[in-house]
Design a protein around this motif. Structure first.
Motif, PDB file in Angstrom:
ATOM      1  N   LEU B 129      -4.187   0.957  -4.350  1.00  5.89           N
ATOM      2  CA  LEU B 129      -2.872   0.642  -4.925  1.00  5.89           C
ATOM      3  C   LEU B 129      -1.904   0.266  -3.811  1.00  5.89           C
ATOM      4  O   LEU B 129      -1.074  -0.635  -3.958  1.00  5.89           O
ATOM      5  CB  LEU B 129      -2.357   1.856  -5.691  1.00  5.89           C
ATOM      6  CG  LEU B 129      -1.264   1.578  -6.696  1.00  5.89           C
ATOM      7  CD1 LEU B 129      -1.777   0.670  -7.778  1.00  5.89           C
ATOM      8  CD2 LEU B 129      -0.771   2.871  -7.295  1.00  5.89           C
ATOM      9  N   TYR B 130      -2.037   0.975  -2.685  1.00  3.09           N
ATOM     10  CA  TYR B 130      -1.202   0.682  -1.524  1.00  3.09           C
ATOM     11  C   TYR B 130      -1.422  -0.758  -1.065  1.00  3.09           C
ATOM     12  O   TYR B 130      -0.472  -1.460  -0.716  1.00  3.09           O
ATOM     13  CB  TYR B 130      -1.542   1.682  -0.420  1.00  3.09           C
ATOM     14  CG  TYR B 130      -1.046   1.340   0.950  1.00  3.09           C
ATOM     15  CD1 TYR B 130       0.229   1.700   1.349  1.00  3.09           C
ATOM     16  CD2 TYR B 130      -1.863   0.668   1.854  1.00  3.09           C
ATOM     17  CE1 TYR B 130       0.679   1.392   2.610  1.00  3.09           C
ATOM     18  CE2 TYR B 130      -1.415   0.352   3.115  1.00  3.09           C
ATOM     19  CZ  TYR B 130      -0.148   0.717   3.493  1.00  3.09           C
ATOM     20  OH  TYR B 130       0.295   0.398   4.736  1.00  3.09           O
ATOM     21  N   ALA B 133       0.449  -2.954  -3.263  1.00  4.19           N
ATOM     22  CA  ALA B 133       1.885  -2.796  -3.073  1.00  4.19           C
ATOM     23  C   ALA B 133       2.351  -3.510  -1.817  1.00  4.19           C
ATOM     24  O   ALA B 133       3.382  -4.190  -1.823  1.00  4.19           O
ATOM     25  CB  ALA B 133       2.229  -1.308  -2.996  1.00  4.19           C
ATOM     26  N   VAL B 134       1.584  -3.366  -0.733  1.00  4.91           N
ATOM     27  CA  VAL B 134       1.993  -3.994   0.516  1.00  4.91           C
ATOM     28  C   VAL B 134       1.993  -5.519   0.389  1.00  4.91           C
ATOM     29  O   VAL B 134       2.808  -6.205   1.000  1.00  4.91           O
ATOM     30  CB  VAL B 134       1.073  -3.527   1.658  1.00  4.91           C
ATOM     31  CG1 VAL B 134       1.234  -4.397   2.867  1.00  4.91           C
ATOM     32  CG2 VAL B 134       1.395  -2.102   2.015  1.00  4.91           C
ATOM     33  N   ALA B 136       3.234  -7.185  -1.717  1.00  2.00           N
ATOM     34  CA  ALA B 136       4.550  -7.633  -2.139  1.00  2.00           C
ATOM     35  C   ALA B 136       5.422  -8.015  -0.962  1.00  2.00           C
ATOM     36  O   ALA B 136       6.264  -8.900  -1.053  1.00  2.00           O
ATOM     37  CB  ALA B 136       5.228  -6.536  -2.943  1.00  2.00           C
ATOM     38  N   GLU B 139       5.443 -11.566  -0.117  1.00  2.00           N
ATOM     39  CA  GLU B 139       6.285 -12.387  -0.995  1.00  2.00           C
ATOM     40  C   GLU B 139       7.727 -12.362  -0.519  1.00  2.00           C
ATOM     41  O   GLU B 139       8.415 -13.389  -0.479  1.00  2.00           O
ATOM     42  CB  GLU B 139       6.221 -11.854  -2.423  1.00  2.00           C
ATOM     43  CG  GLU B 139       4.871 -12.066  -3.069  1.00  2.00           C
ATOM     44  CD  GLU B 139       4.713 -11.228  -4.320  1.00  2.00           C
ATOM     45  OE1 GLU B 139       5.726 -10.961  -4.982  1.00  2.00           O
ATOM     46  OE2 GLU B 139       3.584 -10.834  -4.621  1.00  2.00           O
ATOM     47  N   VAL B 140       8.191 -11.158  -0.154  1.00  4.96           N
ATOM     48  CA  VAL B 140       9.557 -11.058   0.358  1.00  4.96           C
ATOM     49  C   VAL B 140       9.709 -11.934   1.589  1.00  4.96           C
ATOM     50  O   VAL B 140      10.703 -12.660   1.743  1.00  4.96           O
ATOM     51  CB  VAL B 140       9.901  -9.594   0.683  1.00  4.96           C
ATOM     52  CG1 VAL B 140      11.291  -9.500   1.280  1.00  4.96           C
ATOM     53  CG2 VAL B 140       9.796  -8.734  -0.547  1.00  4.96           C
ATOM     54  N   LEU B 143      10.007 -15.550   0.623  1.00  3.95           N
ATOM     55  CA  LEU B 143      11.331 -15.825   0.060  1.00  3.95           C
ATOM     56  C   LEU B 143      12.373 -15.891   1.167  1.00  3.95           C
ATOM     57  O   LEU B 143      13.232 -16.780   1.179  1.00  3.95           O
ATOM     58  CB  LEU B 143      11.712 -14.722  -0.921  1.00  3.95           C
ATOM     59  CG  LEU B 143      11.251 -14.911  -2.351  1.00  3.95           C
ATOM     60  CD1 LEU B 143      11.706 -13.760  -3.203  1.00  3.95           C
ATOM     61  CD2 LEU B 143      11.814 -16.201  -2.913  1.00  3.95           C
ATOM     62  N   VAL B 162       6.254 -17.702  -4.481  1.00  2.98           N
ATOM     63  CA  VAL B 162       6.437 -16.491  -5.269  1.00  2.98           C
ATOM     64  C   VAL B 162       5.792 -16.640  -6.639  1.00  2.98           C
ATOM     65  O   VAL B 162       5.106 -15.725  -7.125  1.00  2.98           O
ATOM     66  CB  VAL B 162       7.924 -16.168  -5.378  1.00  2.98           C
ATOM     67  CG1 VAL B 162       8.125 -15.016  -6.328  1.00  2.98           C
ATOM     68  CG2 VAL B 162       8.445 -15.795  -4.021  1.00  2.98           C
ATOM     69  N   ILE B 166       2.870 -13.999  -7.518  1.00  7.50           N
ATOM     70  CA  ILE B 166       3.021 -13.081  -8.645  1.00  7.50           C
ATOM     71  C   ILE B 166       1.933 -13.346  -9.676  1.00  7.50           C
ATOM     72  O   ILE B 166       1.295 -12.432 -10.188  1.00  7.50           O
ATOM     73  CB  ILE B 166       4.413 -13.236  -9.278  1.00  7.50           C
ATOM     74  CG1 ILE B 166       5.455 -12.616  -8.374  1.00  7.50           C
ATOM     75  CG2 ILE B 166       4.458 -12.571 -10.633  1.00  7.50           C
ATOM     76  CD1 ILE B 166       6.854 -12.842  -8.831  1.00  7.50           C
TER      77      ILE B 166
END
Lengths: 183, 389, 505, 103
Positions: B129-130, B133-134, B136, B139-140, B143, B162, B166
């Motif tokens: 799951l980590y 999550a990472v 993401a 994506e930041v 952006l 993005v 996603i």
């Protein structure tokens, strides 16, 4: 033990600087995009708090949903509505100082209450070992908390359907519209 | 890791266990953060050039050193000595932060990657799951880079990045979910331990979904729309040059290796292989070698795909994710769950067969329905063209 | 509790969820604008009718004490067995209430939706989900469940408010509603977290036990928590310091949604307020009664005064509904501990809610009919309604009488019970303010009547309101009269529904 | 635990106050949303801290926090869709410029 405590306190201080500093920057930054980035910083601080509080799974959830989904959605929306961010745009309304006063009073009241209250803290033995396995959390979500779990799935469906209906761009680009609201 | 700590404590008695642990982990993170990127970038760029050259019937790099193996270093020197340009209108802080964040996001994945028996940065309960999550954070980073450049191509690239990231994150999560259901844990070490049979053999569809979606996640051809030169120059890193571009570049290859490594861990049995195990130094080393070989094989497949397929259109790309991979993944999750709960399945042998059958049936049904739908829409389009009611 | 038992107890919720999903699914299959899409409305209506049947069916199961609904699988969760909802008379009352709201709103929305709404299936599904959220929040007995279901209701409402995407006022109302509502629920959540910290439990009854036990000196903490929770619920009910969103959202929203908003979230908010204050915080009664009494006075007065200046009927009814919420609050403030008296305040509140349901939805149905025909909800669109459509005019007259509280209408019964409770509790001041306000309200309701009966219309041709609206208006009008002329069963229903709460108090 | 409970609560209260200030002082609807997210996080820190110190054996606080994060996601999706839809109509998301309706 002493070293461990020192490390914890050090981490707490750093994380507090991140969370509160980031938070202050979120509400004062003139540039909305920067504000959203500072929000990510602040959320990351809160994530660190969860780790310190032995809620590791929650920290991952915070990273996954808050930073990974919500913040990105906000950043994306800011970019979609970027026409508003002409330099020099005033981001504060005229009542900001009243707001500051009210908020400061709220804060003082809250802090006084927090320190005056004698909390029903669990006994030290229980405090030492919270160690909750993810499997336990998962079992709880489909066990005692199954009803809210089902309800939140309905809620997410509603939010998704509604968001697509409202934000979908008309015309011949259905794919792009889906992606915008695909969160 | 634990063995190393033990060894340190016994060999150097003044070291307490906590201190030894600290030293080992600091060393390990230093390797991950500084040594691994250089090796990975140099090795895999060289490999990529050679593989692509072979596919395109060329020789590829052959000047710097024997067989051109120093080409990577030459490129690195070129890149580092280039002028570092920051656009006048750029949002400086964000502009400079973006490449660093992109690299960090890729490196963070390595923390939970079990590269050899017992060697893992942090064996989190929620390890896989980590990883999601990472992801993401990249994506930041995209952006931030796209927005701060003040360049329309960069901005468009960021939008695309993005949308694509996603969209393809969801099939990845679904494929991972299938693995987690079969392994019964999200812990990376437990997932490796559960693979008495590599999952690719019993969950081929999940593996394919994961592979395709990870190619899209790291933005490689045929899904490299984020930086499609002919359309939007170089996407979100159009304005980057020199050192900052190098960071994106490193991040990209780290990401490539990390994705392949995750695929290896989830589906190819990770470090597992004959004689590999945490008990002896040799076993650990062998495990590491197996891991690298398997990962390289996955990367090679990705390069092969890149050399063979053409870039697809942005709307097709998103349609493919939302209308094919996501439904396929959802159906697969359901069928695998059913297969796991079948009452007859007690022994593990039968269990694997049931999973394989579930996978194959799902894939066949999906293909069938897609072909029917496609035929229907094609004939509808034809009728429209022909003007027949 | 086995899974089967649980599913039986959750049947009303399941019926509604299933109906909404079927509507969504069929909408996906049936092409937009196709003929078969009109069946979506029928399916939604049938689902709501089944909801009534199911609710009546499981009514006998509750027993006298109400049933806690908790879910646990084969494994034993020990002390972690957490009841999330209760199936008690109050919850059942609100299930019935929700079904009535849904039926009336859906009946009234048919023509409006056909003309103005793009995505119909999603619209009906959202309304049904809104009903689901209402039922859940009325039944929730756990802070987690309360927060979740209230947010569910709010998010559905925001989306429905902004549903007319081409209309500036609709999107604008939605933005304001969202901004205020999300803030309020964040504040409320913070209050909930404090309550949890003070007591270590999320269960309402458990909170009361800990707080009454007096073992923990956390009383100071309850005051900020109480205020924050009141802020959140005040927004949902649109009580006065927190009412700013209401007029804009009500005016901007599609009119059927306005009808839903003016009744649904309000009723859910009152249900949660009653349950929370009476079950979890009875020990702090003196404090919250004082606060709520003040809020009630301000709410009635401000709502009525501002309504005097309105020229748009939707907006006028929005302010009127703020004022009505003030009257209802009197019922909660004036609750009487001795359960044998004819009005316990709480039963007055429920009666008032029921009366308000029929009256307000009826009135909005008339507004929808006029708007469908005239294209606007301005006051002058009602001019000469008596000549153009006597049925609508006369029923509207009835609804307005009921809103004022003139016998023989439902509104009179509600006001009688609420003000009666206040007088019984020696809260003469509250009753007087309420009655004075009712007199003030005559003025602006009269403005509508004058337009209908004496206004000079530009267009005097008669028009037809369509079958759906005719049924909705007719049912509402009959019920408004029934509640006044044949009040006994309604009173008994309301009294029985609150008996448990009043007794626990 | 080296850090006493009131420290956590103070930090959460500060974050809540900061978020509230953001909500009250921002003109831009997205800015308001940022403030709301801060407030939700403050409540979450409270919940987790209470869980850790008061009921560490039960899961209550953690589960509540997970639900809050999920609800926040739904709220943000719905809210941003509304804001974008308003922006398309009006080319502004400044709350006090949305003034077609008065009183």
């Amino acid at each position: 033990m002493i070293i461990e405590h020192a490390v914890q306190i050090f981490a707490f201080v750093i994380l507090t600087l991140m969370t509160l500093g980031g938070g202050l920057a979120v509400v004062t930054s003139r540039n909305l995009f920067h504000a959203a980035l500072f929000l990510i910083l602040s959320l990351a601080g809160a994530m660190g708090y969860y780790v310190l509080l032995d809620a590791g799974f929650l920290a991952v959830v915070q990273l996954l949903i808050y930073i990974g989904a919500i913040s990105i959605l906000i950043l994306f929306s800011i970019m979609l509505t970027r026409g508003l961010m002409m330099p020099g745009q005033v981001q504060r309304n005229e009542q900001w100082w009243i707001a500051a006063l009210v908020v400061f009073l709220t804060f003082v009241v809250l802090v006084v209450t927090m320190w005056q209250t004698v909390w029903p803290i669990a006994d030290t033995e229980a405090l030492r070992a919270p160690n909750i396995a993810i499997a336990q959390l998962g079992a709880a979500l489909v066990g005692p908390y199954a009803i809210p779990f089902e309800v939140i799935s309905a809620l997410l469906l509603v939010a998704l359907v509604g968001a697509i209906v409202l934000a979908r761009e008309e015309g011949n680009q259905p794919a792009r519209a889906d992606a915008e609201t695909g969160e | 890791m634990e063995a190393l700590i033990d060894w340190l404590v016994t060999t150097f008695p003044p070291l307490s266990e906590g201190l030894a642990r600290f030293i080992v982990y600091v060393l390990y993170s230093a390797i991950l953060a500084f040594v691994a990127p250089v090796i990975i970038v140099v090795a895999y760029t060289y490999m990529e050039r050679k593989v692509l050259a072979r596919i395109q019937d060329r020789i590829g790099p052959n000047r710097a050193g024997p067989l051109g193996i120093f080409q990577g270093f030459a490129d690195a020197i070129k890149m580092l000595t280039k002028e570092d340009v920051t656009p006048v209108c750029a949002d400086r802080v964000v502009f400079n932060l973006a490449p660093i964040l992109a690299t960090i996001a890729a490196i963070l994945v390595f923390a939970v990657l079990p590269v050899a028996p017992g060697v893992i940065g942090a064996d989190l309960q929620a390890g896989i799951l980590y990883v999601v999550a990472v992801g993401a954070l990249s994506e930041v980073a995209a952006l931030m880079a796209g927005w701060s450049s003040r360049n329309k191509f960069a901005l468009l690239g960021a939008y695309r990045a993005v949308a694509q990231l996603i969209a393809y994150e969801i099939p990845i999560v679904l494929a991972i979910l299938v693995v987690v259901m079969v392994a019964g844990s999200m812990q990376m070490s437990a997932i490796v331990a559960a693979q008495d049979v590599p999952f690719v053999l019993v969950l081929p569809v999940a593996f394919l979904i994961f592979l395709v979606a990870s190619i899209a996640e790291i933005g490689r051809s045929p899904f490299d729309l984020l930086e499609a030169e002919s359309e939007i120059v170089a996407g979100f890193h159009t304005e980057y040059s020199g050192m900052k571009f190098a960071f994106f570049f490193i991040g990209e290859y780290m990401h490539l290796f990390a994705s392949a490594g995750i695929a290896t861990t989830l589906f190819l049995g990770g470090w597992r292989g004959p004689f590999a195990g945490p008990d002896s130094w040799l076993g650990v080393l062998l495990g590491f070698i197996y891991f690298v070989i398997k990962t390289t094989a996955v990367i090679w497949v990705m390069m092969w795909v890149r050399g063979t397929l053409f870039r697809i259109r942005i709307d097709h790309l998103l349609d493919f994710a939302w209308k094919f991979l996501v439904p396929l993944g959802l159906i697969l999750v359901v069928t695998v769950a059913v297969a796991l709960k079948l009452p007859v399945i007690g022994t593990s042998g039968l269990r694997w067969v049931a999973l394989l059958v579930a996978n194959v049936v799902t894939a066949l049904l999906m293909m069938l329905s897609v072909s029917i739908l496609a035929r229907r829409s094609r004939s509808a389009a034809l009728r429209e063209v022909a003007g027949v009611e | 509790m086995t899974l089967t038992q649980l599913l039986v107890l959750l049947l009303p919720e399941l019926v509604l969820t299933l109906t909404a999903l079927v509507v969504l699914g069929l909408d996906m299959i049936w092409r937009n604008g196709s003929w078969s899409q009109r069946f979506l409305l029928w399916i939604a209506l049938i689902g709501s009718v089944i909801l009534i049947a199911v609710t009546v069916l499981i009514w006998p199961l509750t027993g006298t004490g109400g049933l806690p609904i908790a879910f646990a699988t084969g494994k034993d969760f020990g002390g972690d067995q957490v009841p999330m909802m209760a199936l008690d008379p109050l919850a059942l009352f609100f299930k019935l209430f929700t079904a009535l709201v849904l039926i009336l709103v859906l009946l009234a929305s048919g023509d409006y939706v056909r003309v103005r709404i793009r995505f119909r299936g999603e619209f009906y599904a959202l309304i049904l989900f809104g009903g689901l959220a209402m039922m859940l929040s009325a039944a929730a007995t756990n802070l987690l469940m309360i927060y979740l279901s209230l947010e569910f209701l709010s998010i559905t409402s925001y989306l429905l408010t902004g549903y007319l995407r081409e209309d500036e006022r609709s999107t604008e109302g939605a933005v304001k509603y969202f901004v205020y509502g999300a803030t309020a629920s964040a504040v409320m959540l913070y209050g909930f977290s404090l309550l949890y910290g003070a007591t270590g439990t999320l269960d309402l009854a458990g909170i009361a036990t800990v707080l009454m036990g007096g073992m923990v000196p956390v009383h100071w903490l309850v005051y900020p928590a109480l205020i924050m929770v009141l802020v959140g619920l005040g927004f949902k009910i649109a009580l006065v310091p927190f009412h700013q969103w209401a007029p804009d959202a009500y005016e901007g929203a599609p009119t059927p949604v306005t009808a839903f908003l003016s009744v649904g979230p309000k009723a859910a908010g009152f249900a949660v307020l009653m349950r929370l204050l009476l079950t979890a915080l009875p020990g702090f009664q003196l404090d919250w009664i004082a606060v709520l009494a003040g809020i009630a006075i301000v709410t009635m007065t401000l709502g009525n005064l501002v309504a005097l200046w309105q020229s748009n009927v939707k907006r006028l009814l929005a302010y009127s509904s703020i004022a009505q919420a003030g009257y209802m609050l009197i019922g909660l403030v004036a609750l009487a501990p001795e359960a044998q008296s004819w009005t316990t305040g709480l039963n007055g509140l429920l009666l008032y809610l029921l009366a308000y349901l029929f009256t307000n939805l009826g009135a909005f149905a008339v507004v929808i009919a006029v708007e469908n025909h005239a294209g606007s909800a301005q006051l002058d669109a009602f001019a000469g309604l008596m000549r153009r459509n006597p049925f609508l005019a006369i029923t509207m007259f009835l609804f307005l009488l009921s809103l004022i509280g003139i016998p023989p209408t439902a509104g009179f019964v509600g006001k009688l019970f609420v003000f009666g409770a206040a007088i019984q509790r020696q809260m003469i001041m509250l009753a007087v303010v309420g009655i004075v306000n009712s007199v003030i309200s005559v003025y602006y309701y009269y403005a509508i009547m004058r337009q209908m009966f004496f206004g000079e219309a530009v267009d005097t041709s008669p028009f037809d309101e369509g079958p759906g609206l005719r049924v909705a208006v007719g049912v509402a009008a009959v019920m408004v009269l029934m509640m006044a002329l044949y009040a006994e069963p309604f009173i008994r229903l309301a009294s029985e529904s609150v008996s448990l709460l009043a007794a626990s108090f | 635990m080296a850090i006493p409970l009131p420290w956590w609560l103070t930090v959460a209260a500060a974050l809540f106050a900061i978020g509230l200030y953001g909500v009250l002082s921002r003109r831009n609807a997205i800015g308001v949303l940022l403030g709301i997210e801060l407030m939700l996080n403050a409540a979450n820190i409270n919940l987790v801290a209470f869980w850790r110190y008061i009921t560490p054996q039960a899961l209550t606080g953690q589960v509540f926090a997970i639900f809050v994060i999920g609800i926040a996601a739904a709220e943000a999706a719905a809210g941003l869709a509304i804001i974008i839809s308003a922006y398309r109509r009006r080319r502004t998301v400044v709350v006090d410029e949305l003034d077609t309706m008065r009183w």
